[in-house]
Design a protein around this motif. Structure first.
Motif, short mmCIF file in Angstrom:
data_model
loop_
_atom_site.label_atom_id
_atom_site.label_comp_id
_atom_site.label_asym_id
_atom_site.label_seq_id
_atom_site.Cartn_x
_atom_site.Cartn_y
_atom_site.Cartn_z
N GLN A 119 6.87 -3.34 -1.54
CA GLN A 119 7.02 -2.48 -2.72
C GLN A 119 6.04 -1.32 -2.73
O GLN A 119 5.88 -0.65 -3.76
N GLY A 120 5.38 -1.10 -1.60
CA GLY A 120 4.50 0.06 -1.50
C GLY A 120 5.27 1.37 -1.61
O GLY A 120 6.49 1.40 -1.45
N LYS A 121 4.57 2.44 -1.90
CA LYS A 121 5.21 3.74 -2.13
C LYS A 121 4.99 4.68 -0.95
O LYS A 121 4.00 4.58 -0.22
N ILE A 122 5.90 5.61 -0.80
CA ILE A 122 5.77 6.67 0.19
C ILE A 122 6.05 8.01 -0.47
O ILE A 122 7.05 8.16 -1.19
N LYS B 138 0.84 -1.19 0.00
CA LYS B 138 0.00 0.00 0.00
C LYS B 138 0.89 1.25 0.00
O LYS B 138 2.09 1.19 0.24
N SER B 139 0.26 2.42 -0.26
CA SER B 139 1.02 3.66 -0.37
C SER B 139 0.64 4.64 0.75
O SER B 139 -0.52 4.69 1.17
N TYR B 140 1.63 5.42 1.19
CA TYR B 140 1.44 6.29 2.33
C TYR B 140 2.09 7.65 2.10
O TYR B 140 2.93 7.81 1.22
N VAL B 141 1.67 8.63 2.93
CA VAL B 141 2.26 9.96 2.87
C VAL B 141 2.88 10.30 4.22
O VAL B 141 2.21 10.20 5.26
N ASP B 142 4.15 10.67 4.20
CA ASP B 142 4.80 11.27 5.37
C ASP B 142 4.79 12.77 5.12
O ASP B 142 5.62 13.29 4.39
N ALA B 143 3.83 13.45 5.72
CA ALA B 143 3.57 14.86 5.38
C ALA B 143 4.55 15.82 6.00
O ALA B 143 4.59 17.00 5.63
N THR B 144 5.35 15.36 6.95
CA THR B 144 6.41 16.18 7.55
C THR B 144 7.67 15.35 7.62
O THR B 144 8.02 14.81 8.68
N ILE C 290 -1.83 8.54 6.18
CA ILE C 290 -1.07 9.79 6.20
C ILE C 290 -0.57 10.02 7.62
O ILE C 290 -1.32 9.87 8.59
N VAL C 291 0.70 10.41 7.75
CA VAL C 291 1.24 10.75 9.05
C VAL C 291 1.86 12.14 9.00
O VAL C 291 2.47 12.52 7.99
N ALA C 292 1.69 12.91 10.08
CA ALA C 292 2.32 14.22 10.19
C ALA C 292 2.81 14.42 11.62
O ALA C 292 2.09 14.11 12.57
N ASP C 293 4.03 14.90 11.75
CA ASP C 293 4.63 15.17 13.05
C ASP C 293 4.75 16.69 13.18
O ASP C 293 5.66 17.28 12.62
N ILE C 294 3.85 17.29 13.93
CA ILE C 294 3.74 18.75 13.95
C ILE C 294 4.78 19.38 14.87
O ILE C 294 5.02 18.90 15.98
N GLY C 295 5.39 20.47 14.42
CA GLY C 295 6.33 21.20 15.25
C GLY C 295 7.72 21.22 14.67
O GLY C 295 7.94 21.05 13.48
N LEU C 296 8.70 21.43 15.56
CA LEU C 296 10.10 21.55 15.15
C LEU C 296 10.79 20.21 15.16
O LEU C 296 10.48 19.35 15.98
N SER C 297 11.77 20.04 14.29
CA SER C 297 12.65 18.88 14.36
C SER C 297 13.86 19.25 15.21
O SER C 297 14.15 20.43 15.45
N GLY D 63 13.21 11.92 8.56
CA GLY D 63 12.83 10.68 7.89
C GLY D 63 12.54 9.51 8.81
O GLY D 63 12.45 8.37 8.36
N GLY D 64 12.34 9.77 10.09
CA GLY D 64 12.11 8.70 11.04
C GLY D 64 10.88 7.86 10.74
O GLY D 64 10.92 6.62 10.78
N TYR D 65 9.76 8.52 10.43
CA TYR D 65 8.53 7.78 10.12
C TYR D 65 8.65 7.04 8.79
O TYR D 65 8.23 5.89 8.67
N THR D 66 9.22 7.69 7.80
CA THR D 66 9.35 7.05 6.49
C THR D 66 10.16 5.78 6.58
O THR D 66 9.78 4.74 6.02
N ARG D 67 11.28 5.84 7.25
CA ARG D 67 12.13 4.64 7.36
C ARG D 67 11.43 3.50 8.08
O ARG D 67 11.59 2.33 7.72
#
Length: 228
Positions: free
Chosen positions: A45-48, A23-29, A93-100, A33-37
């Motif tokens: 073989q899903g996409k991000i 399946k395919s997902y969005v890392d919106a923030t 979809i995942v989003a991590d709001i705020g500062l890195s 790259g912690g969530y993407t990895r």
């Protein structure tokens, strides 16, 4: 300096996201790259699609991510355009709001009151309005509104009044710190911890205003629900 950020709630977020193979997902923030990895470990073989305002984040990730990952430089409020460009409908979809951690500690953009840096606070360096513009060109009442709405600062009126009394040429974080201190009641300005709490609220408020964070978040959430 490496662009790194370890999400505090990584395990919990991925558990609720429940990524499925192919399946395919969005890392919106994207950030570090912690969530993407972590998501990549579950989707075969899903996409991000990774979205970020900061070109530094994208360039660091682009060099270390597989070809199943695509990137969109822009605000996550434009997630509909980003998804259309990527050519898939996301299953999550995942989003991590705020500062890195990078932005706070190593970006040299004035996000922290603890280091003497240029007063910038932009996530996207291509936009024109920065923290210096907010501090030096905003009317007293607008400054009060920003400090109250985005920082819940009780001394917003006194701080804004002092900022507007001074020569409006504040360029660095330490110059802003001193100006805020001059606008505070003696009890707070003479107590280090209370003063630092005030600075945290002021910096949060200015950063939110510079990046229109709440307006963009509202647009992002609405579009995300529609996409899902």
């Amino acid at each position: 300096m490496d662009y790194k950020h370890v999400p505090v709630l990584l395990r919990e977020v991925v558990e609720y996201l429940a990524p499925i193979e192919d399946k395919s997902y969005v890392d919106a923030t994207l950030g570090g790259g912690g969530y993407t990895r972590e998501i990549l470990k579950h989707i075969g073989q899903g996409k991000i699609l990774c979205i970020d305002l900061d070109t530094v984040a994208i360039e660091h990730a682009r060099n270390s991510m597989p070809k199943t990952v695509s990137f969109y430089h822009g605000n996550f409020s434009k997630i509909d355009h980003a998804v259309e460009k990527a050519g898939f409908t996301p299953s999550g979809i995942v989003a991590d709001i705020g500062l890195s951690s990078y932005q706070l500690d190593d970006s040299d953009r004035g996000f922290s009151f603890q280091k003497d840096e240029v007063l910038d606070m932009r996530f996207n360096l291509s936009q024109e309005k920065d923290a210096r513009f907010i501090i030096n060109h905003t009317s007293p009442q607008e400054l009060v509104d920003i400090l109250k709405k985005y920082g819940e600062e009780k001394n917003a009126t006194a701080i804004a009044k002092r900022l507007c009394q001074l020569p409006r040429n504040i360029k660095t974080t330490f110059e802003l710190n001193e100006a805020v201190k001059q606008g505070l009641p003696n009890y707070i300005s003479n107590h280090k911890l209370k003063f630092q709490d005030t600075l945290r609220r002021v910096y949060q408020a200015v950063r939110i205003a510079v990046n229109n964070e709440l307006g963009n978040l509202e647009e992002f959430l609405q579009k995300s629900l529609e996409l899902l």
